[in-house]
Design an enzyme around this catalytic site. Sequence first.
Site, short mmCIF file in Angstrom:
data_model
loop_
_atom_site.label_atom_id
_atom_site.label_comp_id
_atom_site.label_asym_id
_atom_site.label_seq_id
_atom_site.Cartn_x
_atom_site.Cartn_y
_atom_site.Cartn_z
N LYS A 36 46.97 48.87 34.17
CA LYS A 36 46.00 47.86 34.62
C LYS A 36 44.58 48.37 34.35
CE LYS A 36 46.30 49.80 39.29
NZ LYS A 36 46.91 49.61 40.63
N ARG A 130 48.95 44.82 52.78
CA ARG A 130 48.05 44.20 51.80
C ARG A 130 48.69 42.90 51.32
NH1 ARG A 130 46.12 47.58 46.53
NH2 ARG A 130 48.36 47.59 46.13
N TYR A 257 12.16 57.84 37.06
CA TYR A 257 11.82 56.84 38.07
C TYR A 257 11.72 57.51 39.44
CZ TYR A 257 12.89 53.06 34.79
OH TYR A 257 12.90 52.20 33.73
N MET A 305 19.11 53.16 33.68
CA MET A 305 20.14 52.21 33.26
C MET A 305 20.84 52.65 31.97
SD MET A 305 19.91 48.10 32.52
CE MET A 305 19.26 47.67 34.11
#
Length: 361
Positions: A36, A130, A257, A305
């Site tokens: 997955k 769940r 930053y 980023m």
Amino acid sequence: MQHRSELVINLPRIVKNYTIFNDSLKSGQKLMAVIKANAYGHGDKEVAKALEKVGCADFCVATIEEAITLRKNKIKGTILVLGFTPASQAKKLIDFDIHQTVVSKEHLHELLNTGLKIKVHFKIDTGMHRIGFAPDINTENLIRQATEKLSVKGIFTHLCVADDPACNEFTRGQIEKFNAFAKRVEDLKLPYIHCCNSAGIMYHNDGFSTRLRLGISLYGLKPDYNSSLPKGVLPALEWKAQITMVKTIKKGESLGYGLTYTADKERKIATVSTGYADGYPRRLSNLGTVYVNGKKAKVVGRVCMDQMMIDVTDIDVKMGDYALLLCDQYTADDMANDIGTIGYEIVTQITQRVTRTFKGN
Ligand SMILES: *Cc1c(COP(=O)(O)O)cnc(C)c1O
């Protein structure tokens, strides 16, 4: 070919990990490879193809979209969707020959109402709470009734603390409940009886089930930082990013930053072309470790980023060299441990902007 940010996936290592776990099973047992979330970031099509070559015939994914992608890429083994799929998608389950988990009574009714002979596995809830059915007589009756309209292939449960030795009693309780329930429907001769995840396989395989779902440790990572993997099981990722600039900053100068890092003496700083939009955790600001030309370097300042800075004061390095963000010396488990999360989260958050290349196979 040089890539700005590149994930090199070592397929032979994944195959080797599979083989090591496969060899540890009891007679009559087989692994289902859990692929997955793009095989935990490692590339689902490529991983599935490599595993099919060594005889893996069963795969698990989380969503029907993941299952369809594998089918469209000619994966032939069975594919089980471990999570919910709405009945409106049932036709696709048939068209692409996908096994579907039944998560609840309501879900069962929806699936029955389609009139389609869907291949299903009933999820049994033995304590995680769940999804799934209670292991009781009502569920037994529902399964027996369902065999008339659906193609019932199996039952399974999920262990939620198998990686924690302090919870062994709870885990054994889950397994006992599941085994007892499986015995009640033994006469149905369901081929897929499965219970264990990676931690379950390592610590709790009693040989009862016919299948075991190997996820995180297929990729050489640990269910928990304190787990010890079988000998020879190794991580399969190397994450490389290019160094785009090397410079010196003076004592007292700050960078990045928020100017969160200030040089205590003259420092050589390298800029690395990967940031949090690539999946490199911003929480590693002023904390992370990378390897450059075989030496350890620390992340300095805030992770941006698309870029970040590292201190390479004592390292011989130039533009175009690579920084290793993940490697054998600093694995996804190590990175996760540095910021209080799990390797699963690290590898599944590496974004599509990072070029995947495959080694071997
Ligand atoms: C993800 C998942 C697994 C695999 O678990 P690992 O800890 O990665 O081995 C097994 N079963 C279910 C139901 C899952 O959702």
